[in-house]
Enzyme design. Sequence first.
Site, PDB file in Angstrom:
ATOM      1  N   ARG A  34      30.341   5.618   9.140  1.00  0.00           N
ATOM      2  CA  ARG A  34      30.942   4.754   8.118  1.00  0.00           C
ATOM      3  C   ARG A  34      32.394   4.405   8.450  1.00  0.00           C
ATOM      4  NH1 ARG A  34      28.487   7.133   2.413  1.00  0.00           N
ATOM      5  NH2 ARG A  34      26.719   5.691   2.363  1.00  0.00           N
ATOM      6  N   LYS A 191       9.918  12.737  -1.227  1.00  0.00           N
ATOM      7  CA  LYS A 191       9.197  12.551  -2.483  1.00  0.00           C
ATOM      8  C   LYS A 191       8.932  11.091  -2.818  1.00  0.00           C
ATOM      9  CE  LYS A 191      10.629  16.568  -5.123  1.00  0.00           C
ATOM     10  NZ  LYS A 191      11.486  16.972  -6.236  1.00  0.00           N
ATOM     11  N   GLY A 344      20.885   8.224   5.372  1.00  0.00           N
ATOM     12  CA  GLY A 344      21.457   9.324   6.151  1.00  0.00           C
ATOM     13  C   GLY A 344      20.485   9.956   7.144  1.00  0.00           C
ATOM     14  N   GLY A 367      21.967   4.867  -0.981  1.00  0.00           N
ATOM     15  CA  GLY A 367      21.437   4.370  -2.256  1.00  0.00           C
ATOM     16  C   GLY A 367      21.549   2.853  -2.371  1.00  0.00           C
TER      17      GLY A 367
HETATM   18  C1  3PG Z   1      26.537   7.106  -0.764  1.00  0.00           C
HETATM   19  O1  3PG Z   1      26.814   8.001   0.059  1.00  0.00           O
HETATM   20  O2  3PG Z   1      25.360   6.738  -0.991  1.00  0.00           O
HETATM   21  C2  3PG Z   1      27.656   6.366  -1.400  1.00  0.00           C
HETATM   22  O3  3PG Z   1      28.878   6.736  -0.857  1.00  0.00           O
HETATM   23  C3  3PG Z   1      27.621   6.495  -2.893  1.00  0.00           C
HETATM   24  O4  3PG Z   1      27.880   7.808  -3.302  1.00  0.00           O
HETATM   25  P1  3PG Z   1      27.441   8.279  -4.758  1.00  0.00           P
HETATM   26  O5  3PG Z   1      25.939   8.350  -4.769  1.00  0.00           O
HETATM   27  O6  3PG Z   1      28.101   9.607  -4.992  1.00  0.00           O
HETATM   28  O7  3PG Z   1      27.911   7.223  -5.746  1.00  0.00           O
END
Ligand code: 3PG
Length: 389
Positions: A34, A191, A344, A367
């Site tokens: 990132r 899941k 990830g 996300g």
């Molecule tokens: C992530 O790693 O998906 C983003 O940085 C968002 O982080 P968060 O889910 O804690 O808002």
Amino acid sequence: IINMSELDLQGKRVLIREDLNVPVSDGVVTSDARLRAALPTIKLALEKGAAVMVMSHLGRPTEGEFNSEFSLQPVVDYLTKALSCPVRLAGDYLDGVEANVGEVVVFENVRFNVGEKKNDEALAKKLAALCDVYVMDAFGTAHRAQASTHGVGLHAPIACAGPLLAGELEALGKAMDNPARPLVAIVGGSKVSTKLTVLESLSTIVDQLVVGGGIANTFIAAAGHEVGKSLYEADLIEEAKRLVANAKSRGADIPVPTDVVVAGEFSPTASATLKGVSEVSADEMIFDIGPDSSQALAEILKNAGTIVWNGPVGVFEFDQFGEGTKRIAQAIADSNAFSIAGGGDTLAAVDKYGIADKISYISTGGGAFLEFLEGKELPAVAMLESRGK
Ligand code: 3PG
């Protein structure tokens, strides 16, 4: 949406929201994907003669208090090495901060601020008052409507998209809005429940939806096979059947593995056994797809026009259960399709099998990437759209 690259930033106070939420261990950044992705934006703002301020969250700290575990200091240390200008961490910035042309001021973790997560208007206005131009570049956090990703952009004199965010939207749009077909999505992970909405929406768009990992186990059970002690969700079997039927009704497919790799325990030293999908016994767990299944998937990927990959198909952290994911990674690398990978675990697999250069686009979103695939509007993008062109 206004793009930062179009703007004259000479002498302007430019506040860039990046997603610098990276893993840190013993004060050192352990995966810099990132950070590498954010560097071109920061460099461009410096080249354009701006006084550059950068803000981000890191982790999920309790708001209202400083906690060194969630400090951006390791990120500042990284940026100091990566940039040829002074980089400074500012702890107190909400009531004004000195930012000069030619240096980068990094604001301490925005989630230490009370009101960040609930998108507090007073906090957003304080952030907006610090800049002439607000640049939203944090694709990875674009699915959060928070003070530093959303509210600030409503109040800043100018709000624009940074090059990273713009590039992500372009690449993901290319894959999802008008894709070269066949469009193949691979969704792995543990899941079904955590990826149900993305599976649902993909099953209405893609030509092939490849499920992997624990998600596949629920589909294997839905196809009437014994999954033994494998991780699966009995209460989602009917849902899995419905997704398969819906996909089939529009000529698409959700293939189920024909062979699997099983073991009696989850451990790095567990011995792997290859079995037909209908031969799994009650005391076994499925940890990977077998060679026949991965070969069939490789064929599908070879003929794809577009590939979207989120999630490994096996426990690839343990080499004896990594062959399926490795074979898929190689097939994506060898394919002429426009390919996108995000998340990830997926990026860890991309790194492990050394195929980063062979993927058309690697998303920085976790996300946010999933929400984009679900077809959801990302609040930070909607905010930029509301600010016009
Ligand atoms: C992530 O790693 O998906 C983003 O940085 C968002 O982080 P968060 O889910 O804690 O808002």
